[in-house]
Motif scaffolding. Structure first.
Motif, PDB file in Angstrom:
ATOM      1  N   LYS A  18       5.749   4.728  -3.001  1.00 26.52           N
ATOM      2  CA  LYS A  18       5.212   3.736  -3.934  1.00 26.52           C
ATOM      3  C   LYS A  18       4.112   2.925  -3.266  1.00 26.52           C
ATOM      4  O   LYS A  18       3.846   3.069  -2.078  1.00 26.52           O
ATOM      5  CB  LYS A  18       6.338   2.815  -4.410  1.00 26.52           C
ATOM      6  CG  LYS A  18       7.483   3.533  -5.107  1.00 26.52           C
ATOM      7  CD  LYS A  18       8.611   2.557  -5.420  1.00 26.52           C
ATOM      8  CE  LYS A  18       9.723   3.219  -6.219  1.00 26.52           C
ATOM      9  NZ  LYS A  18      10.377   4.325  -5.489  1.00 26.52           N
ATOM     10  N   ALA A  19       3.518   2.048  -4.023  1.00 27.39           N
ATOM     11  CA  ALA A  19       2.505   1.141  -3.492  1.00 27.39           C
ATOM     12  C   ALA A  19       3.159   0.139  -2.538  1.00 27.39           C
ATOM     13  O   ALA A  19       4.350  -0.164  -2.665  1.00 27.39           O
ATOM     14  CB  ALA A  19       1.815   0.399  -4.632  1.00 27.39           C
ATOM     15  N   PRO A  20       2.398  -0.377  -1.551  1.00 30.03           N
ATOM     16  CA  PRO A  20       2.973  -1.322  -0.588  1.00 30.03           C
ATOM     17  C   PRO A  20       3.728  -2.485  -1.221  1.00 30.03           C
ATOM     18  O   PRO A  20       4.751  -2.935  -0.681  1.00 30.03           O
ATOM     19  CB  PRO A  20       1.744  -1.803   0.185  1.00 30.03           C
ATOM     20  CG  PRO A  20       0.825  -0.634   0.171  1.00 30.03           C
ATOM     21  CD  PRO A  20       1.009  -0.026  -1.209  1.00 30.03           C
ATOM     22  N   GLU A  61      -2.281  -4.694   3.612  1.00 33.01           N
ATOM     23  CA  GLU A  61      -1.890  -3.600   2.737  1.00 33.01           C
ATOM     24  C   GLU A  61      -2.188  -2.251   3.394  1.00 33.01           C
ATOM     25  O   GLU A  61      -1.442  -1.287   3.223  1.00 33.01           O
ATOM     26  CB  GLU A  61      -2.617  -3.716   1.403  1.00 33.01           C
ATOM     27  CG  GLU A  61      -2.144  -2.715   0.366  1.00 33.01           C
ATOM     28  CD  GLU A  61      -2.666  -3.021  -1.032  1.00 33.01           C
ATOM     29  OE1 GLU A  61      -2.861  -2.060  -1.800  1.00 33.01           O
ATOM     30  OE2 GLU A  61      -2.870  -4.203  -1.326  1.00 33.01           O
ATOM     31  N   ALA A  62      -3.274  -2.192   4.170  1.00 30.34           N
ATOM     32  CA  ALA A  62      -3.637  -0.945   4.849  1.00 30.34           C
ATOM     33  C   ALA A  62      -2.567  -0.522   5.852  1.00 30.34           C
ATOM     34  O   ALA A  62      -2.257   0.674   5.981  1.00 30.34           O
ATOM     35  CB  ALA A  62      -4.988  -1.105   5.548  1.00 30.34           C
ATOM     36  N   ILE A  64       3.598   4.109   4.981  1.00 29.24           N
ATOM     37  CA  ILE A  64       4.132   4.874   3.855  1.00 29.24           C
ATOM     38  C   ILE A  64       3.637   6.321   3.914  1.00 29.24           C
ATOM     39  O   ILE A  64       4.409   7.269   3.712  1.00 29.24           O
ATOM     40  CB  ILE A  64       3.724   4.203   2.525  1.00 29.24           C
ATOM     41  CG1 ILE A  64       4.403   2.839   2.387  1.00 29.24           C
ATOM     42  CG2 ILE A  64       4.079   5.095   1.335  1.00 29.24           C
ATOM     43  CD1 ILE A  64       3.782   1.947   1.326  1.00 29.24           C
ATOM     44  N   SER A  65       2.357   6.500   4.226  1.00 32.16           N
ATOM     45  CA  SER A  65       1.782   7.839   4.292  1.00 32.16           C
ATOM     46  C   SER A  65       2.410   8.665   5.414  1.00 32.16           C
ATOM     47  O   SER A  65       2.720   9.854   5.229  1.00 32.16           O
ATOM     48  CB  SER A  65       0.262   7.751   4.494  1.00 32.16           C
ATOM     49  OG  SER A  65      -0.360   7.113   3.396  1.00 32.16           O
ATOM     50  N   TRP A 101       0.622  -1.168   5.703  1.00 35.95           N
ATOM     51  CA  TRP A 101       1.766  -0.666   4.942  1.00 35.95           C
ATOM     52  C   TRP A 101       1.474   0.712   4.351  1.00 35.95           C
ATOM     53  O   TRP A 101       2.334   1.594   4.360  1.00 35.95           O
ATOM     54  CB  TRP A 101       2.145  -1.667   3.840  1.00 35.95           C
ATOM     55  CG  TRP A 101       3.032  -2.746   4.379  1.00 35.95           C
ATOM     56  CD1 TRP A 101       2.641  -3.928   4.912  1.00 35.95           C
ATOM     57  CD2 TRP A 101       4.453  -2.707   4.481  1.00 35.95           C
ATOM     58  NE1 TRP A 101       3.738  -4.649   5.341  1.00 35.95           N
ATOM     59  CE2 TRP A 101       4.867  -3.920   5.086  1.00 35.95           C
ATOM     60  CE3 TRP A 101       5.428  -1.787   4.122  1.00 35.95           C
ATOM     61  CZ2 TRP A 101       6.198  -4.218   5.330  1.00 35.95           C
ATOM     62  CZ3 TRP A 101       6.755  -2.083   4.372  1.00 35.95           C
ATOM     63  CH2 TRP A 101       7.133  -3.281   4.966  1.00 35.95           C
ATOM     64  N   GLN A 102       0.256   0.892   3.876  1.00 36.41           N
ATOM     65  CA  GLN A 102      -0.088   2.194   3.306  1.00 36.41           C
ATOM     66  C   GLN A 102      -0.057   3.279   4.373  1.00 36.41           C
ATOM     67  O   GLN A 102       0.395   4.407   4.117  1.00 36.41           O
ATOM     68  CB  GLN A 102      -1.468   2.139   2.655  1.00 36.41           C
ATOM     69  CG  GLN A 102      -1.814   3.400   1.862  1.00 36.41           C
ATOM     70  CD  GLN A 102      -0.781   3.683   0.786  1.00 36.41           C
ATOM     71  OE1 GLN A 102      -0.593   2.890  -0.134  1.00 36.41           O
ATOM     72  NE2 GLN A 102      -0.077   4.815   0.888  1.00 36.41           N
ATOM     73  N   ASP A 103      -0.508   2.958   5.580  1.00 42.42           N
ATOM     74  CA  ASP A 103      -0.451   3.921   6.685  1.00 42.42           C
ATOM     75  C   ASP A 103       0.993   4.303   6.992  1.00 42.42           C
ATOM     76  O   ASP A 103       1.306   5.485   7.209  1.00 42.42           O
ATOM     77  CB  ASP A 103      -1.101   3.335   7.938  1.00 42.42           C
ATOM     78  CG  ASP A 103      -2.625   3.294   7.851  1.00 42.42           C
ATOM     79  OD1 ASP A 103      -3.188   3.954   6.946  1.00 42.42           O
ATOM     80  OD2 ASP A 103      -3.234   2.604   8.689  1.00 42.42           O
TER      81      ASP A 103
END
Length: 339
Positions: free
Chosen positions: A323-325, A303-304, A310-311, A306-308
């Protein structure tokens, strides 16, 4: 013709097998079960070395073992492949993550079933001696790019991540097939491309050394290519998706350990593929991008990660309504929890 040959091979019974039931080199692929589900995979581009694991899995019977009768189709850019998945024109796609994020933001009903190249291969490629050693050295230069592909879409974000504006460079739009010629004849100073794809091709055709600046090493460390599936397929045929992911993970794990054999499977089964020596080099350059020492198995993301991604896309590429991953990626599949 090779597709016809592949179909004939798939229909032949094996007369001899290596230990463990796998066909030995040069033998036909085992046929899928009679009740196997027909599945299509559309690539991000015409076949090159990164795609060898799919042909290797086909020839070794890894997809057949999962009850899948696989047909592999060439693509014309990640964006177009994602559209084909969403429209139901293909069961699965092999596409880059930034176009996937933008597609989901635009309401396209697709998700990732696992990104395999966990360090993106997008790059700026130059010939040795160009003097371009950093992204800032691109100022005032002419850069060749192909609208619709993954590198072109994120190039403005690469500039932004390095404190540059789009007006600092001149982007020259061109067909993908023309980029190599334009670079080698001086029509452009650099081109956008996947370093492990065009690099070996240019070197083989020209004898000139290619240098490259990876997006991932210059402020835009985004996830790369992976499996894309439509939301309807994910909802209604998750067992099939899990089987496809599982076969693909096995195909990649085995292909990177047997690069020569995997590349040969492309020569046997693919259409319009590069020469064998180029395929081998392309696949070997792709292997470190899997980051297996961290992931443990091909295609397993966190998840980290994907969050990176997305950010970064939100900060530099104007990703809309981040959105959230879980809205972009089903993390249960490549981890083994999707069956």
């Amino acid at each position: 013709m090779k597709r016809l040959i592949a179909g004939v091979l798939a229909g032949m019974l094996l007369t001899a097998c290596a230990p463990g039931g796998q066909p030995t080199s040069g033998e036909a692929a085992p046929p899928p079960p009679k009740d196997a589900e027909k599945v299509t995979l559309t690539l991000n581009w015409v076949p090159y070395g990164e795609h060898a694991p799919f042909y290797y899995g086909l020839k070794k019977g890894f997809y057949a073992e999962e009850g899948i009768a696989l047909e592999i189709k060439p693509g014309s850019g990640s964006g177009n492949t994602i559209k084909a998945v969403a429209a139901g024109q293909t069961t699965f796609g092999w596409a880059d993550t930034p176009p996937l994020l933008n597609s989901v933001a635009a309401g396209v009903p697709v998700k990732s079933a696992g990104v395999f190249l966990q360090k993106g291969p997008s790059s700026i490629e130059t010939l040795e001696g160009s003097g371009i050693k950093s992204i800032k050295d691109l100022k005032g230069k002419r850069i060749g790019g192909t609208p619709g592909d993954a590198m072109y879409a994120t190039f403005p974000a690469l500039l932004a991540a390095n404190g540059m504006a789009a007006t600092d460079v001149t982007v020259v739009n061109m067909d993908a097939a023309n980029k190599i010629a334009q670079l080698t004849t001086g029509g452009v100073d650099a081109i956008m491309g996947f370093f492990h794809d065009q690099g070996p091709t240019i070197e083989a055709k020209t004898g000139k050394k290619v240098e490259y600046l990876l997006y991932a090493d210059n402020g835009l460390n985004l996830l790369g290519t992976g499996i894309v599936v439509g939301n309807d397929t994910l909802a209604n045929k998750k067992d099939l998706v899990a089987k496809f992911v599982r076969a693909t993970q096995k195909s990649w794990a085995e292909a990177v350990k047997n690069a020569d054999d995997a590349a040969q499977s492309m020569v046997d089964l693919a259409e319009n593929e590069p020469p064998l020596n180029v395929l081998v080099k392309q696949l070997k350059l792709a292997e470190p991008l899997l980051k297996l020492s961290e992931a443990g198995t091909p295609g397993k993301n966190t998840e980290a990660q994907w969050q990176d991604a997305i950010s970064l896309m939100t900060k530099y590429a104007n990703l809309k309504d981040p959105k959230a991953p879980a809205q972009y990626w089903d993390g249960s599949l490549a981890s083994g929890g999707g069956a």
